[in-house]
Design an enzyme around this catalytic site. Structure first.
Site, PDB file in Angstrom:
ATOM      1  N   PHE A 110     -11.782  -7.351  13.524  1.00  0.00           N
ATOM      2  CA  PHE A 110     -10.677  -7.773  12.673  1.00  0.00           C
ATOM      3  C   PHE A 110     -10.332  -6.670  11.669  1.00  0.00           C
ATOM      4  O   PHE A 110     -11.205  -6.145  10.993  1.00  0.00           O
ATOM      5  CB  PHE A 110     -11.052  -9.065  11.934  1.00  0.00           C
ATOM      6  N   GLN A 111      -9.075  -6.353  11.579  1.00  0.00           N
ATOM      7  CA  GLN A 111      -8.546  -5.298  10.703  1.00  0.00           C
ATOM      8  C   GLN A 111      -9.203  -3.943  10.947  1.00  0.00           C
ATOM      9  O   GLN A 111      -9.325  -3.129  10.036  1.00  0.00           O
ATOM     10  CB  GLN A 111      -8.642  -5.712   9.218  1.00  0.00           C
ATOM     11  N   LYS A 145     -17.577  -0.790   5.685  1.00  0.00           N
ATOM     12  CA  LYS A 145     -18.028  -1.797   4.723  1.00  0.00           C
ATOM     13  C   LYS A 145     -19.550  -1.787   4.557  1.00  0.00           C
ATOM     14  O   LYS A 145     -20.067  -1.890   3.440  1.00  0.00           O
ATOM     15  CB  LYS A 145     -17.561  -3.184   5.192  1.00  0.00           C
ATOM     16  N   MET A 181      24.151   9.231   2.548  1.00  0.00           N
ATOM     17  CA  MET A 181      24.092  10.512   3.246  1.00  0.00           C
ATOM     18  C   MET A 181      24.459  10.334   4.719  1.00  0.00           C
ATOM     19  O   MET A 181      25.138  11.171   5.310  1.00  0.00           O
ATOM     20  CB  MET A 181      22.704  11.143   3.096  1.00  0.00           C
ATOM     21  N   GLU A 241       0.809  -1.223   0.000  1.00  0.00           N
ATOM     22  CA  GLU A 241       0.000   0.000   0.000  1.00  0.00           C
ATOM     23  C   GLU A 241       0.842   1.272   0.000  1.00  0.00           C
ATOM     24  O   GLU A 241       0.405   2.309  -0.496  1.00  0.00           O
ATOM     25  CB  GLU A 241      -0.958   0.016   1.198  1.00  0.00           C
TER      26      GLU A 241
END
Lengths: 571, 186
Positions: free
Chosen positions: A111-112, A161, A475, A49
């Site tokens: 969940f999630q 959802k 760097m 993602e």
């Protein structure tokens, strides 16, 4: 017309003219992925993602239009927080849609489940948790309005959802008055008195500098800037975020200011008697120690964001406004400084004495990274877009790539997000398929997001990646060499692990390698001849090469360190 | 900077240099978190904060924030607040131009020995008794922050005191012009 919330979301995105969404499906966002099959919108399926977010940023930076990303709830949403924060720092317009657990489960540790609106409060311009399907069109329209007006930035829409699954009677808000944003007023009227006071300061200035920031690009004011600069002959510096806002090769252009800026640009600001800041925010990487920054300069500060005015440096004239509108007002008022010949002759002497430079490389290699960048640029077609990660390779690219036009430079400025380059380049190429897109990356950055080359190959996005492989987090290595007595702590990465050629090939890309100058020019020609699949080149560069000039962190810009070959006993 | 940390438990009800921001916000979930989060991440100190639905419309709430004007320039605080999309309007009320009031509730353990002296303190402060049982009284005082401070000090002599203050509300003194970032003045 009855639609599901999911259908309404896709239809709303179509209504906004969205042609591409970068994303990855999962449980909570599943309902939205079904109507996507019937939509004209192209979906780019990413491998992580974070890639979706940076691709959306790259798309936006290359096109000037908002980038759109869509991910699921929980870890899907937290994985895109870095790109959101990055876009927030760089004022890049993004609309990010996240799935959320059903409204009846919110707050129950389902969940999630993840409180993504809470997490992103500080790194979005605004975010919405949509509670009814009826509100979806308004949330989408408002999100695009917020993302693209005023000071642009990322906006997140969290969609439960059950809201996506419920039905609504289709409607779409006709305009901002229907967005339900009573506290949002992006249009500001220019204060005539401020314009006049600025004109008076400009007319009195003997050593003025136009300090051009990324806001000038966001305001699409590059034509106004060029007209104003050419008429007044005021020297122009373009910050890291503004590379391309003024043609690199223009005689009035001094280059990039700041920690790794061109000596003449840094010093002109230090000695200036009038800084004209256009959509710039006096970032610490530009000012060095703020108390010692441009001590003799009066300041005209133009920014669309009122909170930037006086945040770091008090302005003598602070103008809240759009850079383009302000420049037009100054042109109308005929703001003109007196003759700047003396000022220019001083500047020309700095340019002559301290140009950007680097040492020649041995014929057997390793390569000088700056030479690689100059060779890539010399062989790139006009209009090439360049992305980068964050670190030495980014600074060398900002210094040595001649950015001639707006939206040709895609980089992570404020946040300094390693791994930005590869996905941002992919997003840029999706937005501008007509352009060649090079990503100049470091080996450390490349390893953070390289898997998105699988996305590029499978979606047919032929980007070109140049890894300046110095086998170090370069760097950090530079700082440890210069400021930590060469005590190298956890910076060595190995030049051969992974084998970048094989890794590229495993991802369906062409993998090339160059160690000597001869090989370098060969592989660049080879890469330029490939236009159907992504190409990755492993350039073996000198690990000891450092970025100069450099203003050490916390030091005054007067204490700029030039390239060792330019240091004299008297300095 | 010598300003006391507001969340460290130190009792400072009347900061030396404070400003009162009267902020009209949309009455939506999470708005208070947005404001509190902004103050926290920008390092602006809040001395007190009071929230309630506003007079105008059920859509809006009014938040009265007392800010430490030494923790950040007021212009910066207002500019950042103004960027919150749910913030509709901000008025900056300088303390000298404001009428400020605060409500204090305190439950004090009492017995025969101290009841008279307590009544004396209540009388002088203008506080009233709002609940009583054989071992304790609950009193209230609505007054200026300074009078609440004074009353609180007077109660320090009592062994068991549970004390709550609302933080102040403020309105401009009649006839005062107010500074508003969007529209200059009201």
């Amino acid at each position: 017309m009855q639609l599901t919330g999911a259908q309404a979301l896709i239809k709303s995105l179509e209504q906004q003219g969205v042609d591409t969404v970068f994303g990855l499906p999962g449980g909570a966002i599943l309902p939205v992925y079904d109507p996507l099959l019937d939509s004209s919108i192209r979906h780019i399926l990413v491998r992580h993602e974070q890639g979706a977010g940076h691709m959306a940023e790259g798309y936006s930076l290359a096109t000037g239009r908002p980038g759109v990303a869509m991910v699921t709830s929980g870890p899907g949403s937290t994985n895109i927080v870095t790109p959101i924060a990055n876009a927030h720092m760089d004022s890049t317009p993004l609309v990010v849609v996240t799935g959320q657990v059903a409204t009846s489960s919110i707050g129950l540790d389902a969940f999630q489940e993840c409180d993504i609106t809470g997490i992103t409060m500080g790194v979005t311009k605004h975010n919405f948790l949509v509670r009814t399907a009826h509100d979806i069109p308004r949330a989408v329209a408002a999100a695009f309005h917020l993302a693209t007006t005023g000071r642009p930035g990322p906006v997140l829409i969290d969609l439960p959802k059950d809201v996506a699954q419920s039905t609504m009677e289709w409607w779409y808000p006709a305009g901002p008055e229907e967005y339900d944003l009573p506290g949002y007023h992006p249009l500001v009227d220019l204060d005539e008195a401020d314009v006049e006071r600025a004109v008076a300061l400009i007319a009195a200035a003997e050593r003025p500098v136009l300090y051009v920031g990324g806001g000038t690009l966001k305001s699409r004011a590059t034509a106004e800037l060029r007209a104003f600069a050419e008429r007044t002959r005021i020297p122009v510096v373009t910050t890291l975020m503004a590379r391309g806002a003024f043609p690199h090769s223009h005689e009035l252009h001094l280059g990039m200011p700041g920690m790794h800026g061109v000596y003449a640009a840094v010093t002109a600001m230090q000695r200036s008697d009038l800084l004209i800041a256009l959509g710039a925010r006096f970032d610490d990487r530009v000012t060095g120690r703020t108390a010692a920054f441009a001590p003799g300069a009066r300041v005209i500060h133009v920014d669309i964001d009122r909170a930037e005015l006086g945040k770091i440096r008090q302005a003598d004239v602070a103008i809240q406004g759009d850079v383009g509108a302000v420049l037009r007002a100054w042109e109308a008022a005929g703001a003109t400084p007196p003759r700047l010949d003396t000022w220019w002759s001083e500047i020309r002497s700095w340019q002559t004495t301290y140009p950007l430079t680097y040492d020649d490389e041995p014929t057997e290699g390793p390569l000088r990274p700056q030479h690689v960048i100059e060779s890539l640029a010399a062989n790139a077609p006009e209009g090439t877009i360049v992305a980068s990660g964050v670190g030495q390779h980014q600074m060398w690219t900002a210094q040595f790539w001649p950015f001639e036009e707006p939206n040709s430079w895609v980089n992570s400025g404020g946040a300094g997000t390693m791994g930005f380059g590869v996905p941002a380049a992919i997003g840029a190429k999706v937005g501008r398929p007509d352009r060649t897109v090079w990503c100049i990356d470091g080996d450390g950055c490349f390893q953070m997001t390289a898997q998105e080359l699988v996305t590029a190959r499978s979606e047919g996005i032929p980007v070109k990646i140049a890894i300046l492989n110095n086998s170090y987090l370069g760097m950090v290595r530079q700082w440890q060499e210069m400021f930590y007595d060469e005590r190298y702590s956890e910076v060595y990465l190995s030049a051969d692990l992974p084998d970048y050629v094989k890794l590229a090939e495993a991802m369906g890309c062409v993998g090339l390698r160059a160690t000597t100058p001869k090989e370098m020019s060969d592989v660049i020609d080879e890469a330029n001849a490939i236009n159907d699949v992504p190409v990755v080149i492993d350039f073996r560069v000198d690990a000891t090469e450092k970025v100069f000039p450099m203003v050490p962190a916390g030091a005054s810009n007067d204490d700029i360190l030039v390239h060792p070959s330019q240091r004299k006993e008297t300095r | 900077m010598n300003t006391p940390e507001p969340f460290a438990g130190e009792v400072v009800h009347s900061p030396v240099r404070h400003h009162i921001l009267s902020v009209l916000v949309e009455n939506k979930s999470g708005v208070l978190a947005r404001i509190a989060g902004l103050f926290a991440r920008r390092g602006f100190n809040i001395y007190s904060l009071a929230v309630a639905p506003s007079e105008r419309h059920a859509r809006f709430s009014r938040i009265t924030i007392v800010v430490d004007a030494e923790s950040a320039p007021l212009e910066q605080v207002m500019g950042q607040l103004d960027k919150l999309v749910n913030v509709v309007d901000i008025w900056d009320i300088a303390p000298r131009d404001a009428v400020e009031r605060e409500l204090l509730l305190a439950t004090i353990a009492t017995d025969v020995s101290n009841r008279t002296s307590l009544l004396d303190i209540l009388g002088r402060a203008g506080a009233s008794i709002i609940d009583v049982d054989p071992g304790a009284v609950t009193v209230m005082l609505a007054g200026t922050p300074a009078s609440c401070d004074e009353f609180e000090r007077a109660l320090e002599d009592y062994s068991s005191v549970e004390l709550h203050r609302t933080g102040r509300l403020a309105v401009p003194r009649l006839g005062q012009e107010l500074t508003n970032p969007e529209r200059g003045s009201r």
